[in-house]
Enzyme design. Structure first.
Site, mmCIF file in Angstrom:
data_model
loop_
_atom_site.group_PDB
_atom_site.id
_atom_site.type_symbol
_atom_site.label_atom_id
_atom_site.label_comp_id
_atom_site.label_asym_id
_atom_site.label_seq_id
_atom_site.Cartn_x
_atom_site.Cartn_y
_atom_site.Cartn_z
ATOM 1 N N ARG A 126 51.785 19.821 42.890
ATOM 2 C CA ARG A 126 51.972 18.609 42.079
ATOM 3 C C ARG A 126 53.358 18.019 42.329
ATOM 4 O O ARG A 126 53.509 16.835 42.604
ATOM 5 C CB ARG A 126 51.803 18.983 40.590
ATOM 6 N N GLU A 159 36.830 25.768 29.358
ATOM 7 C CA GLU A 159 36.869 24.570 30.203
ATOM 8 C C GLU A 159 35.967 24.733 31.432
ATOM 9 O O GLU A 159 36.433 25.145 32.502
ATOM 10 C CB GLU A 159 38.316 24.273 30.651
ATOM 11 N N LYS A 196 36.404 22.209 26.384
ATOM 12 C CA LYS A 196 37.148 21.215 27.170
ATOM 13 C C LYS A 196 36.225 20.764 28.291
ATOM 14 O O LYS A 196 35.803 21.576 29.120
ATOM 15 C CB LYS A 196 38.439 21.828 27.726
ATOM 16 N N SER A 213 41.370 14.994 32.138
ATOM 17 C CA SER A 213 41.411 13.681 32.803
ATOM 18 C C SER A 213 40.848 13.752 34.219
ATOM 19 O O SER A 213 40.325 12.751 34.724
ATOM 20 C CB SER A 213 42.806 13.072 32.776
ATOM 21 N N GLY A 214 40.967 14.883 34.879
ATOM 22 C CA GLY A 214 40.201 15.158 36.093
ATOM 23 C C GLY A 214 40.563 14.364 37.341
ATOM 24 O O GLY A 214 39.824 14.424 38.314
ATOM 25 N N GLY A 215 41.652 13.594 37.315
ATOM 26 C CA GLY A 215 41.975 12.781 38.490
ATOM 27 C C GLY A 215 41.722 11.297 38.254
ATOM 28 O O GLY A 215 41.899 10.482 39.150
ATOM 29 N N ARG A 264 47.175 15.469 34.320
ATOM 30 C CA ARG A 264 47.597 14.386 35.221
ATOM 31 C C ARG A 264 47.733 13.032 34.542
ATOM 32 O O ARG A 264 48.710 12.322 34.769
ATOM 33 C CB ARG A 264 46.630 14.307 36.407
#
Ligand code: 13P
Length: 333
Positions: A34, A179, A221, A263-265, A297
């Protein structure tokens, strides 16, 4: 005063109105990648500064009920020389910890992943609790590829580990966040994501029942129902919200404490707009659980591009972070 032994109260406290979670639990490997993507060379000290950038921002307690930490952060101090766990708790932000140890390919289906970390989990949970963690997270990763992935084996094996994790965590007196992330990456349609997420959640909750996991202190999640990031299709927030809520209502037991979204990208704006539509429609259909965000993210991206690892950019980066938090929190209203 919240009794920290009461798992249901702790789990509910994470859904305080207008508040959600910051997922700041990137492993050493993920944090390195990251930071590198923003041109920041990593080191243990740079990772500590990365955490301090977010945790040290004044006023985050207005928007955050909890922060998911990586295990090394439980032992670290902020620039104020106080343990992060203590300064967060003092501001009413509950510290949690990621307890899975990442993924590895499934031997019988090497394009798919199974999550590691059950073997020494009971011992690690005792340590994390002593170090101030109040809740935990375990991430399973499910990949969509055409009609052939995910396989039933990947769904079932990951669900079994999520159930074992939840049982161990509740026994240790901590709250589990489960999750099962269905990846946004891919060329699939929203309809395909919807079908896979429905099957994933259906599998997870039936395995939880087989393992007699008490869902009353379980937090789910989940991914939102989105067309794959390489599908060239942009879903409207209304479409995302409708599909997401229908799948949740069909597959998640009412007893679950609450549901948080990753949010996953998605871009920060997309994750904010989709959350706003989900929250709005959830009120209209009167869903049985509280809903909120648990973003990494989408909350960090804008601040990291301002920060660039430089001391002189800290206050500008924190301003950007607080502005995004305010928007994401407003999306819940
Ligand atoms: P993103 O919001 O970046 O998807 O991260 C959430 C998370 O906790 C991943 O494990």
């Amino acid at each position: 005063m919240l009794k920290m032994t009461d798992l249901v109260s702790i789990a509910r406290s994470l859904f305080a109105p207008g508040k959600g979670l910051l997922a700041a639990d990137e492993s050493v490997h993920s944090a390195t990648a990251r930071l590198a993507s923003y041109g920041i060379a990593t080191s243990p000290e740079m990772r500590r500064q990365f955490r301090d950038l977010f945790f040290g921002a004044e006023g985050i307690e207005q928007y955050l009920s909890g922060i998911i930490l990586f295990s090394e952060t439980l032992l670290e101090k902020g620039n104020d020389k106080k343990l992060f766990t203590e300064s967060l708790l003092a501001r009413g932000i509950v510290p949690g910890v990621k307890v899975d140890l990442g993924t590895e390919p499934i031997s019988t289906s090497p394009q798919e992943l199974i999550t590691q970390g059950l073997l020494d989990l009971p011992e690690r949970l005792v340590t994390y609790k002593e170090q101030g963690a109040v809740f935990t997270k375990w991430r399973a990763v499910i990949r969509i590829d055409g009609d052939h992935l995910p396989t039933a084996t990947a769904l079932h094996e990951n669900a079994k580990r999520l159930a074992s994790y939840a049982k161990e965590v509740q026994t240790a007196g901590l709250v589990p966040i489960l999750e099962p992330e269905v990846l946004y990456e891919g060329t699939h349609s929203r309809q395909r994501a919807r079908a896979v997420i429905a099957e994933t959640l259906g599998t997870v909750f039936s395995v939880l029942e087989e393992h007699s996991v008490d869902c009353a202190s379980v937090i789910l999640k989940t991914s939102m129902m989105l067309s794959g990031s390489e599908s060239m299709k942009k879903d409207s927030p209304g479409e995302v919200a409708k599909d997401t809520l229908e799948v949740l209502l069909e597959n998640v037991p009412r007893q679950v404490t609450g549901i948080v979204f990753l949010s996953g990208g998605q871009t920060p704006e997309q994750a904010t707009e989709n959350l706003a539509a989900i929250a709005r429609q959830a009120r209209e259909v009167d869903v049985p659980w509280p809903l909120t965000f648990s973003y990494a993210r989408a909350l960090q991206e804008e601040a990291l591009s301002v920060w660039k690892g430089k001391e002189e950019n800290v206050s500008a980066a924190r301003e950007v972070f607080l502005a995004r938090l305010a928007k994401v929190s407003a999306a819940l209203a």
